[in-house]
Design a protein around this motif. Sequence first.
Motif, PDB file in Angstrom:
ATOM      1  N   GLN A  88      -9.140  -5.481  -9.291  1.00  0.00           N
ATOM      2  CA  GLN A  88      -8.956  -4.199  -9.965  1.00  0.00           C
ATOM      3  C   GLN A  88      -7.541  -3.661  -9.863  1.00  0.00           C
ATOM      4  OE1 GLN A  88     -12.064  -1.772  -8.114  1.00  0.00           O
ATOM      5  NE2 GLN A  88     -13.393  -2.160  -9.867  1.00  0.00           N
ATOM      6  N   THR A  89      -6.793  -4.113  -8.863  1.00  0.00           N
ATOM      7  CA  THR A  89      -5.430  -3.633  -8.676  1.00  0.00           C
ATOM      8  C   THR A  89      -4.506  -4.812  -8.430  1.00  0.00           C
ATOM      9  OG1 THR A  89      -5.617  -3.394  -6.273  1.00  0.00           O
ATOM     10  CG2 THR A  89      -6.348  -1.526  -7.621  1.00  0.00           C
ATOM     11  N   ILE A  90      -3.202  -4.573  -8.567  1.00  0.00           N
ATOM     12  CA  ILE A  90      -2.238  -5.637  -8.318  1.00  0.00           C
ATOM     13  C   ILE A  90      -2.331  -6.123  -6.870  1.00  0.00           C
ATOM     14  CG2 ILE A  90       0.239  -6.108  -8.138  1.00  0.00           C
ATOM     15  CD1 ILE A  90       0.677  -4.493 -10.621  1.00  0.00           C
ATOM     16  N   ALA A  91      -2.700  -5.235  -5.965  1.00  0.00           N
ATOM     17  CA  ALA A  91      -2.843  -5.632  -4.560  1.00  0.00           C
ATOM     18  C   ALA A  91      -3.909  -6.701  -4.382  1.00  0.00           C
ATOM     19  CB  ALA A  91      -3.172  -4.412  -3.706  1.00  0.00           C
ATOM     20  N   ASP A  92      -4.846  -6.825  -5.329  1.00  0.00           N
ATOM     21  CA  ASP A  92      -5.883  -7.848  -5.225  1.00  0.00           C
ATOM     22  C   ASP A  92      -5.343  -9.257  -5.445  1.00  0.00           C
ATOM     23  OD1 ASP A  92      -7.886  -6.043  -4.641  1.00  0.00           O
ATOM     24  OD2 ASP A  92      -8.388  -5.688  -6.735  1.00  0.00           O
ATOM     25  N   LEU A  93      -4.082  -9.376  -5.858  1.00  0.00           N
ATOM     26  CA  LEU A  93      -3.448 -10.696  -5.914  1.00  0.00           C
ATOM     27  C   LEU A  93      -3.406 -11.354  -4.538  1.00  0.00           C
ATOM     28  CD1 LEU A  93      -0.332 -10.606  -8.288  1.00  0.00           C
ATOM     29  CD2 LEU A  93      -2.290 -12.143  -8.414  1.00  0.00           C
ATOM     30  N   ALA A  94      -3.548 -10.553  -3.491  1.00  0.00           N
ATOM     31  CA  ALA A  94      -3.527 -11.103  -2.131  1.00  0.00           C
ATOM     32  C   ALA A  94      -4.634 -12.133  -1.927  1.00  0.00           C
ATOM     33  CB  ALA A  94      -3.660  -9.974  -1.110  1.00  0.00           C
TER      34      ALA A  94
END
Length: 480
Positions: A88-94
Motif C-alpha cells: 500500500q505504501t512505498i515503504a512496503d518495497l522492503a
Amino acid sequence: MSRVLFHPATEGTFQVKVTGSRPKIVTTADGRGVVGHAGARLLADLADATGLSAAFSDALGPLRVRQSGHDPGRVAVDLAVMLADGGQTIADLAVLRNQAGLFGRVASDPTAWRVLAEMDQAVLARLREARAQARELAWAQAAESGTAMPASTAAGQPVPGLILDLDASIVICHSEKQSATPTYKKTFGYHPLFCFLDGTREALSGLLREGRAGSNTTADHVTVLDQSLAQIPDAHRHGTPILIRSDSAGCTQGFLAHIRSLREHGIDTCFSVGVAITEPVREAIRQATHWIPALDTDGDFRDGAEICEITGLVPAAGYPEETRFIVRRERPHPGAQLSLFDTIEGMRHQVMATDTPPGGGSVQYLEARHRAHARVEDRIRTGKDTGFGRFPSRVFAINQAWLELALTGIDLLAWTQHLLLDGELAAAEPKKLRYRLLHVAARLTRTARQTRLRIAETWPWATDLTTAFTRLAALPQPVS
C-alpha cells in the motif's frame, strides 16, 4: 439495609483450562534460506517474459543518472509487483528489498520516490506505450499457447468482440493532497475515471482527477477511451467489434458522437449507456406497452422484472442516428432508493441507450448485456486493494504516476491468471490469489549451480504454483 449476595459461580477470577488444540511452539529468529511472498516472484518473472520490464527500461531510460545506479524501469516494475502483491505504501518495497535472494537488487525508498517524482506527462505517455507493447506480447503468447483470453458474457451467452467498461469512483484522502477537493458525496479526495476490459479484467486506462470533477465530463471520457483503445493491439482494435459501456455519466452528446466517429478510423464501435430519467423519458415509460420478461445473468427469466423498447417514444434529439432505448422495470428490493416517479408507479425503472442495430441480438439480450456493466464496480473495488485505494504523496503528479503503476500491477495479475493458472485460481479475486499463492513461504536452496525455490509439499496450492512457474518458463518469446 439490603444485602448483596455474591455467587462463586458467577463472580471472581476463573482458571482457564488449556485445550491443547494447537501444538506448542518455540520462536527463534535464526532460520536460513527461508523467504516469504515467494509467489510474488511469479509476477516479477512474468513482467520479464511479457517484455514489460524491457519496455519500461526503454521508456524510463532518460531518467537514469548513472549506469551503476538503479534502472528506473526496474524500479517501476518492482513498484508494480509490490502493488499487485498487496503493498500500500512505498515503504512496503522492503518486503522485496530484504529478500535479495528471491527478488534481486531492489531500490531504496528514496530512490523509488525520485523515480516517481520525475515521471511527467511525457514519461507517463511512454509508460502507456510500454504497457501496450507488453499487452500485445501477452495476448500473442496466449494465442500461441492455445490459451484463449476470456470472453465477455451476457445472459449466459458469450458476447462477440471486446467490451470496454468506463466508470468513475471516489478515492477518499485523509490528509491534504494537491488537487484533492470535496466530492459530490460530501467526502474529500480524488474522483478518478477508469476503463477496464470486461472479459480479461485488464485495467486499460485511468485518469486521476480532482474530487469535484464532474461525473459526466465529456472531455475526460474521451481521453480515457482513447487511451484505452491505444492499449488494445492493432490486430484486435481494427476489425473486432468493440462495445463501450457506461452508466448515465457517459450519456453525453459529445461522448456518444466521439464513439460513433471512431468508425471513420476503422474501429467498429458501438455504445451501451445508461440514460437519466427526465420528464420526457418518464412520459415515454408511461406510454410503453408490450412488456416482456427480463433475463438474469444466466439467461433465465428474472422474476418480477420486465423490459420494453421505447424507441420512438423518447425524444432522440442529440443522440446519434439509429439510437435505441430500452427500459427495465422491476419490483424494488428492500432498502432500494426510489425516485418519486418510482414510488408512484410502484416499480424501479432504469433506461439504457444503444446503437446496436436490429439483428445484433434480442431486446432481452441487449438489456442483459448492458446490466453486466455492473461488473466494473468489482474491478474498481479490487483495484482499490491493488494500489489506487490510497495515494502516497501530497504532489498530484506523483500520485498520477502511482496510478499508472497500480494499473500495471492489475494487468500483471490478470496476465498471470490467464496465462499461468487454471480453474478457481484463474478467476479468483486478488485477495484470494495473494493468500493462496503470492504470499506463500518457501526455502531457497542452492545445489549444482541452481537456485531452487522449495514450497512446502503440504501446502494445498503448491502444485498450482509450481505449474505456473513451469508454464511461465515455456511461454513463447519473440525472435530477436
